[in-house]
Design an enzyme around this catalytic site. Structure first.
Site, PDB file in Angstrom:
ATOM      1  N   ASP A 164      -7.408   4.100  -4.319  1.00 11.21           N
ATOM      2  CA  ASP A 164      -7.940   3.999  -2.954  1.00 11.21           C
ATOM      3  C   ASP A 164      -8.538   5.376  -2.627  1.00 11.21           C
ATOM      4  OD1 ASP A 164      -7.859   1.964  -0.544  1.00 11.21           O
ATOM      5  OD2 ASP A 164      -7.416   3.883   0.363  1.00 11.21           O
ATOM      6  N   LYS A 216       0.860  -1.186   0.000  1.00 12.69           N
ATOM      7  CA  LYS A 216       0.000   0.000   0.000  1.00 12.69           C
ATOM      8  C   LYS A 216       0.892   1.229   0.000  1.00 12.69           C
ATOM      9  CE  LYS A 216      -4.460   0.984   0.259  1.00 12.69           C
ATOM     10  NZ  LYS A 216      -5.609   0.153  -0.116  1.00 12.69           N
TER      11      LYS A 216
HETATM   12  P1  NDP Z   1     -13.225   7.480  -2.139  1.00 12.95           P
HETATM   13  O1  NDP Z   1     -12.142   8.462  -2.006  1.00 12.95           O
HETATM   14  O2  NDP Z   1     -13.887   7.295  -3.460  1.00 12.95           O
HETATM   15  O3  NDP Z   1     -14.374   7.773  -1.071  1.00 12.95           O
HETATM   16  C1  NDP Z   1     -14.102   7.804   0.288  1.00 12.95           C
HETATM   17  C2  NDP Z   1     -15.377   8.134   1.019  1.00 12.95           C
HETATM   18  O4  NDP Z   1     -15.159   8.015   2.418  1.00 12.95           O
HETATM   19  C3  NDP Z   1     -15.849   9.565   0.803  1.00 12.95           C
HETATM   20  O5  NDP Z   1     -17.229   9.589   0.945  1.00 12.95           O
HETATM   21  C4  NDP Z   1     -15.152  10.330   1.922  1.00 12.95           C
HETATM   22  O6  NDP Z   1     -15.782  11.540   2.272  1.00 12.95           O
HETATM   23  C5  NDP Z   1     -15.278   9.314   3.046  1.00 12.95           C
HETATM   24  N1  NDP Z   1     -14.167   9.440   3.989  1.00 12.95           N
HETATM   25  C6  NDP Z   1     -12.851   9.400   3.714  1.00 12.95           C
HETATM   26  N2  NDP Z   1     -12.121   9.556   4.815  1.00 12.95           N
HETATM   27  C7  NDP Z   1     -13.017   9.718   5.807  1.00 12.95           C
HETATM   28  C8  NDP Z   1     -12.873   9.916   7.188  1.00 12.95           C
HETATM   29  N3  NDP Z   1     -11.658   9.997   7.762  1.00 12.95           N
HETATM   30  N4  NDP Z   1     -14.009  10.008   7.926  1.00 12.95           N
HETATM   31  C9  NDP Z   1     -15.246   9.921   7.334  1.00 12.95           C
HETATM   32  N5  NDP Z   1     -15.422   9.726   6.013  1.00 12.95           N
HETATM   33  C10 NDP Z   1     -14.322   9.629   5.284  1.00 12.95           C
HETATM   34  O7  NDP Z   1     -12.620   6.098  -1.620  1.00 12.95           O
HETATM   35  P2  NDP Z   1     -13.138   4.618  -1.863  1.00 12.95           P
HETATM   36  O8  NDP Z   1     -14.625   4.587  -1.942  1.00 12.95           O
HETATM   37  O9  NDP Z   1     -12.345   4.043  -2.965  1.00 12.95           O
HETATM   38  O10 NDP Z   1     -12.653   3.908  -0.515  1.00 12.95           O
HETATM   39  C11 NDP Z   1     -13.503   3.740   0.610  1.00 12.95           C
HETATM   40  C12 NDP Z   1     -12.966   2.609   1.465  1.00 12.95           C
HETATM   41  O11 NDP Z   1     -12.939   1.398   0.716  1.00 12.95           O
HETATM   42  C13 NDP Z   1     -11.526   2.781   2.002  1.00 12.95           C
HETATM   43  O12 NDP Z   1     -11.426   2.155   3.247  1.00 12.95           O
HETATM   44  C14 NDP Z   1     -10.695   2.011   0.981  1.00 12.95           C
HETATM   45  O13 NDP Z   1      -9.460   1.603   1.529  1.00 12.95           O
HETATM   46  C15 NDP Z   1     -11.613   0.836   0.726  1.00 12.95           C
HETATM   47  N6  NDP Z   1     -11.408   0.088  -0.505  1.00 12.95           N
HETATM   48  C16 NDP Z   1     -11.398   0.700  -1.722  1.00 12.95           C
HETATM   49  C17 NDP Z   1     -11.236  -0.042  -2.865  1.00 12.95           C
HETATM   50  C18 NDP Z   1     -11.307   0.559  -4.226  1.00 12.95           C
HETATM   51  O14 NDP Z   1     -11.245  -0.198  -5.202  1.00 12.95           O
HETATM   52  N7  NDP Z   1     -11.456   1.850  -4.377  1.00 12.95           N
HETATM   53  C19 NDP Z   1     -11.015  -1.490  -2.806  1.00 12.95           C
HETATM   54  C20 NDP Z   1     -11.133  -2.049  -1.470  1.00 12.95           C
HETATM   55  C21 NDP Z   1     -11.290  -1.266  -0.391  1.00 12.95           C
HETATM   56  P3  NDP Z   1     -15.453  12.914   1.465  1.00 12.95           P
HETATM   57  O15 NDP Z   1     -16.222  12.816   0.191  1.00 12.95           O
HETATM   58  O16 NDP Z   1     -15.946  13.997   2.367  1.00 12.95           O
HETATM   59  O17 NDP Z   1     -13.975  12.944   1.270  1.00 12.95           O
HETATM   60  O1  2IT Z   2      -7.922  -1.839  -0.600  1.00 10.94           O
HETATM   61  C1  2IT Z   2      -7.923  -2.265  -1.772  1.00 10.94           C
HETATM   62  O2  2IT Z   2      -8.049  -3.467  -2.032  1.00 10.94           O
HETATM   63  C2  2IT Z   2      -7.806  -1.295  -2.860  1.00 10.94           C
HETATM   64  N1  2IT Z   2      -7.749  -0.095  -2.599  1.00 10.94           N
HETATM   65  C3  2IT Z   2      -7.703  -1.756  -4.287  1.00 10.94           C
HETATM   66  C4  2IT Z   2      -6.263  -2.035  -4.599  1.00 10.94           C
HETATM   67  C5  2IT Z   2      -5.944  -2.282  -6.047  1.00 10.94           C
HETATM   68  O3  2IT Z   2      -4.753  -2.482  -6.263  1.00 10.94           O
HETATM   69  O4  2IT Z   2      -6.821  -2.299  -6.899  1.00 10.94           O
END
Ligand code: NDP
Ligand code: 2IT
Length: 451
Positions: free
Chosen positions: A166, A126
């Site tokens: 992410d 990461k």
């Molecule tokens: P995005 O940046 O697209 O969205 C993040 C969301 O979470 C936004 O709504 C943001 O609010 C909110 N957020 C971020 N930080 C905080 C915080 N500290 N407190 C409250 N709300 C918060 O990210 P993703 O949707 O891609 O990721 C969301 C989660 O999923 C993370 O934990 C990530 O590690 C996990 N994940 C993502 C993957 C992917 O493919 N993208 C794969 C697997 C896991 P705001 O809009 O106000 O910033």
């Molecule tokens: O937490 C996760 O699995 C991700 N943010 C996706 C990682 C990736 O390499 O697609």
């Protein structure tokens, strides 16, 4: 001293004592693999635990960039290449002001086992920066992404370490990161996934994590003769994962009624207006306050105005809850409210969104719990499909990707179920995910010898 306390002591000695998020993730894995360690002395003989809890390599770099006022900004950048026993390092990049070595070590550690669960050959890593994309112009985002890549491009490669998206890193940022890598190396190497389609991205990658989460949940329910159809669901977050989870819930006839962002939460009892949500969060990159302004029946509650910042979303009665924002966002207050309202299932879209206290409450009260390592593995799995398409120059249709994603999520569930039977875990899917993931990585480490 047992192996758990011995490993925790070592982790505390070799890391910063304040790395509490990493220690939280570590303890959960160590505790839940006990049935495996007891049954197979081989892992102790090969000292796997001590070897697996230390990252292979931690890279830290400085990022200098020019903002729109021509002022020089400086940020910290990191990449934790934790374990590559199963394949090249693979994992996302996070841009958020809370990013530090502790957060990235926890995420990279979780990624090792998640990636192993997919059954694909990828190691765990990461990276990220404490850069805050909020309020930055498109030009500043581009400048920052270019500087980030310039600072460490020589540490990655399509068979060494492949980056991904992410929090704060979506198609736009990936495009700029990829462009800079190409500029510096003169190579169209597949060193990052979640690319825009115009740069060789995969159809279905944007949707994969959210859709995969719901496919996994569906499998879990199917096994209990239940479905999501007609059920009220609560979701936190409003980014990539949350939006596509909501979309798939609608496809299956469920009723998603909440979402949240870093400032507050929405409860829309008629069901979240997905088109409006996408417009506000994806197009305008604005706060959810605007959702409530445009949907008069929706309730907006600021986090700071609610029970020490505990998320209001978890107070809403539901059949299933899907935390999809960030780590430790579902606390004991939220868990107790969900239990009081008779929640049947919690399925984690974000990485480690439930605190240990919340998990304890779910377990004590028999709530079905799908841990992130398994439930959100669809994103990284489709990233590997993207890598495969880049390498073979043979591109899949959306339907083909979606089919493969469904198969991968179903296989993860079936293997976890078998692990539950083999180690008599009952419905403890946390232990099943950790045992299965750990075993695959440990077996590969043993096969490679002491390096
Ligand atoms: P995005 O940046 O697209 O969205 C993040 C969301 O979470 C936004 O709504 C943001 O609010 C909110 N957020 C971020 N930080 C905080 C915080 N500290 N407190 C409250 N709300 C918060 O990210 P993703 O949707 O891609 O990721 C969301 C989660 O999923 C993370 O934990 C990530 O590690 C996990 N994940 C993502 C993957 C992917 O493919 N993208 C794969 C697997 C896991 P705001 O809009 O106000 O910033
Ligand atoms: O937490 C996760 O699995 C991700 N943010 C996706 C990682 C990736 O390499 O697609």
């Amino acid at each position: 001293m047992d192996y758990i306390e011995k490993a925790m002591q070592r982790a505390k000695a070799i890391n910063c004592p304040n790395d509490t998020t990493f220690f939280q993730a570590l303890r959960e894995v160590l505790v839940s693999i006990k049935p495996l360690i007891d049954k197979h002395p081989n892992y102790t003989r090969h000292n796997i635990i001590e070897r697996i809890i230390s990252p292979n390599r931690e890279i830290r770099f400085k990022i200098e960039w020019l903002d729109d006022k021509n002022e020089i900004q400086v940020n910290n950048g990191y990449r934790i290449q934790f374990n590559n026993a199963l394949g090249p390092y693979k994992g996302g990049v996070r841009f958020h002001p809370t990013v530090n070595p502790d957060i990235l070590k926890f995420l990279a550690f979780e990624q090792i086992f998640k990636n192993a669960l997919t059954g694909l050959h990828i190691g765990g890593a990461k990276g990220g920066s404490d850069f805050d994309p909020k309020g930055k112009s498109d030009n500043e985002i581009m400048k920052f992404c270019q500087a980030f890549m310039s600072s460490f491009y020589n540490s990655i490669g399509s068979d060494i370490d492949i980056l991904g998206g992410d929090i704060g890193v979506g198609e736009r940022e990936v495009g700029y990161l990829f462009g800079q890598y190409k500029q510096l190396t003169n190579s169209y190497d597949s060193i990052i996934t979640s690319k825009p389609l115009s740069l060789g991205g995969s159809l279905g990658r944007t949707e994969a994590t959210g859709y995969g989460l719901i496919y996994f949940t569906q499998k879990l329910l199917e096994d209990r003769q239940e479905t999501l159809k007609g059920k009220i669901c609560t979701i936190s977050g409003s980014g990539n994962v949350a939006i596509h989870a909501i979309e798939k819930l609608y496809d299956l006839g469920a009723i998603p009624v909440t979402c949240s962002d870093s400032r507050g939460s929405i409860h829309d009892s008629n069901g979240i207006d997905l088109a409006l949500l996408k417009k506000i969060k994806l197009e305008r990159r604005a706060s959810l306050e605007y959702y409530a302004l445009e949907r008069k029946n929706a309730v907006y509650v600021k986090h700071e105005a609610y029970k020490n910042g505990s998320n209001y979303v978890w107070q809403i009665p539901c059949f299933a809850a899907f935390p999809c924002a960030t780590q430790n966002e579902l606390d004991a207050i939220g868990a107790q409210a969900l239990i009081d309202n008779d929640v049947k299932l919690v399925s984690e879209g974000a990485n480690m969104p439930s605190t240990p206290e919340a998990i304890e409450l779910f377990v004590e009260n028999g709530v079905l719990f799908a841990p992130a390592k398994a439930a959100n593995a669809g994103g990284v799995a489709v990233s590997v499909l993207e890598m495969g398409q880049n390498n073979s120059l043979n591109y899949l249709t959306f339907e083909e990707v979606d089919q493969r994603l469904q198969q991968i999520m179903s296989d993860i569930y079936l293997h976890m179920k078998k692990t539950c039977d083999e180690y008599e875990l009952g419905i403890d899917l946390i232990a099943a995910a950790n045992i299965l993931g750990f075993k695959r990585v440990a077996d590969a480490m043993i096969a490679q010898g002491v390096l």
